[in-house]
Enzyme design. Structure first.
Site, PDB file in Angstrom:
ATOM      1  N   ASN A  71       8.311  -1.428   0.514  1.00 46.52           N
ATOM      2  CA  ASN A  71       7.498   0.003   0.749  1.00 46.52           C
ATOM      3  C   ASN A  71       8.536   0.615   2.031  1.00 46.52           C
ATOM      4  OD1 ASN A  71       6.230   2.331   1.321  1.00 46.52           O
ATOM      5  ND2 ASN A  71       4.535   1.181   2.385  1.00 46.52           N
ATOM      6  N   HIS A 121      -2.476   3.202   0.201  1.00 46.18           N
ATOM      7  CA  HIS A 121      -1.935   2.458   1.255  1.00 46.18           C
ATOM      8  C   HIS A 121      -2.603   2.922   2.434  1.00 46.18           C
ATOM      9  CE1 HIS A 121       0.964   1.390   4.242  1.00 46.18           C
ATOM     10  NE2 HIS A 121       1.397   0.633   3.498  1.00 46.18           N
ATOM     11  N   GLU A 157      -1.975   3.704   5.291  1.00 48.17           N
ATOM     12  CA  GLU A 157      -1.421   5.093   6.105  1.00 48.17           C
ATOM     13  C   GLU A 157      -1.847   6.382   5.418  1.00 48.17           C
ATOM     14  OE1 GLU A 157       2.661   3.730   6.359  1.00 48.17           O
ATOM     15  OE2 GLU A 157       2.166   2.165   7.767  1.00 48.17           O
ATOM     16  N   LYS A 210       8.447   3.338   3.199  1.00 51.51           N
ATOM     17  CA  LYS A 210       7.972   4.588   3.837  1.00 51.51           C
ATOM     18  C   LYS A 210       8.549   5.878   3.949  1.00 51.51           C
ATOM     19  CE  LYS A 210       5.510   0.869   6.166  1.00 51.51           C
ATOM     20  NZ  LYS A 210       4.350   0.505   6.969  1.00 51.51           N
ATOM     21  N   GLY A 256       2.718  -3.322  10.409  1.00 54.29           N
ATOM     22  CA  GLY A 256       3.604  -2.951  11.183  1.00 54.29           C
ATOM     23  C   GLY A 256       3.509  -3.189  12.567  1.00 54.29           C
TER      24      GLY A 256
END
Ligand code: PEP
Length: 250
Positions: free
Chosen positions: A10, A97, A99, A12, A175
């Protein structure tokens, strides 16, 4: 039967089209298709076409979108539908996800709609579920993860789960450099499988683990048979490091 592993990157909000192309060209120099190993890339939407073009000819690579809208078209400024991302070459989509859920307010209900739309279009959803630190510390991991899985089951009948992939990603591990232990991850994977079975899903749905996976912890995580692969953010951003990581379990 040999074990099948899925490694999903991913990216991002990193790697525009030129950087994505350079990444894939280098990654292809460093890797060869390996039996039972699938590689998925989720670049930013503007880089999907470049990633697909660069990866053309590598049957082990699938490119997907990081987010989609559930409607096929309409007045939804700034959104991308599943048919639109498919026109770029995407054959998978990340849905829910953390986020998206926590920074952009995506609800369980919207996640369910998105998974249904992705399946209806004939491509593969990678549905993310996972608890926050506060939920884990309050002993609510099970309740939360089951709620998120059930919201997808509301929209996706059990017979259609043969085309779904799930990622368990504890929010506190994404993260942060703090990953779940292999035991923590395996326990939640089992819980998800139990819930799917209880609700009539007959197939074994692949479940990935995500959250600060790196070269130092991937082997211990994948040693657990409950895990079918990993979803990786930070450690997937450099072609050399990512090629090394995906080669470790092979
Ligand atoms: C992710 O973005 O899904 C993720 C797991 O990120 P990281 O590997 O950086 O924790």
């Amino acid at each position: 039967m040999a074990r099948s592993l899925l490694y999903a990157a991913n990216w991002k909000m990193h790697h525009g089209p030129a950087a994505a192309r350079t990444f894939i060209e280098r990654f292809l120099e460093l890797t060869r298709p390996a039996e039972g190993r699938r590689l998925w890339f989720f670049p930013p939407a503007v880089s999907i076409a470049a990633t697909c073009e660069a990866a053309d000819g590598r049957p082990d690579i699938t490119v997907g979108a990081q987010n989609v809208h559930w409607e096929p078209k309409g007045a939804f400024t700034g959104e991308l539908s599943v048919p639109l991302i498919m026109e770029f070459g995407a054959r998978a989509a990340l849905v829910g996800h953390s986020e998206r859920r926590h920074l952009f307010g995506e609800t369980d209900e919207q996640v369910g709609r998105k998974v249904a739309a992705v399946l209806k279009a004939g491509i593969t959803p990678l549905v993310c579920v996972g608890e926050t630190l506060a939920e884990r510390e309050a002993g609510r991991t099970e309740q939360l993860v089951v709620r998120q899985v059930d919201a997808v089951l509301e929209r996706v009948p059990s017979a259609e789960w043969s085309r779904v992939v799930v990622a368990y990603e504890p929010v506190w591990a994404i993260g942060t450099g703090r990953n779940a232990t292999p035991d923590d991850a395996a326990q939640v994977h089992e819980l998800i499988r139990f819930e799917l079975g209880r609700r009539g899903v007959k197939v074994r749905v692949p479940i990935l683990y995500g959250g600060s996976v790196n070269k130092g912890n991937v082997l211990a995580l994948l040693a657990r048979p409950e895990l079918d692969g990993v979803l990786v953010g930070g450690a997937s951003l450099e072609p050399e490091g990512w090629a090394e990581l995906v080669g470790m379990g092979a």
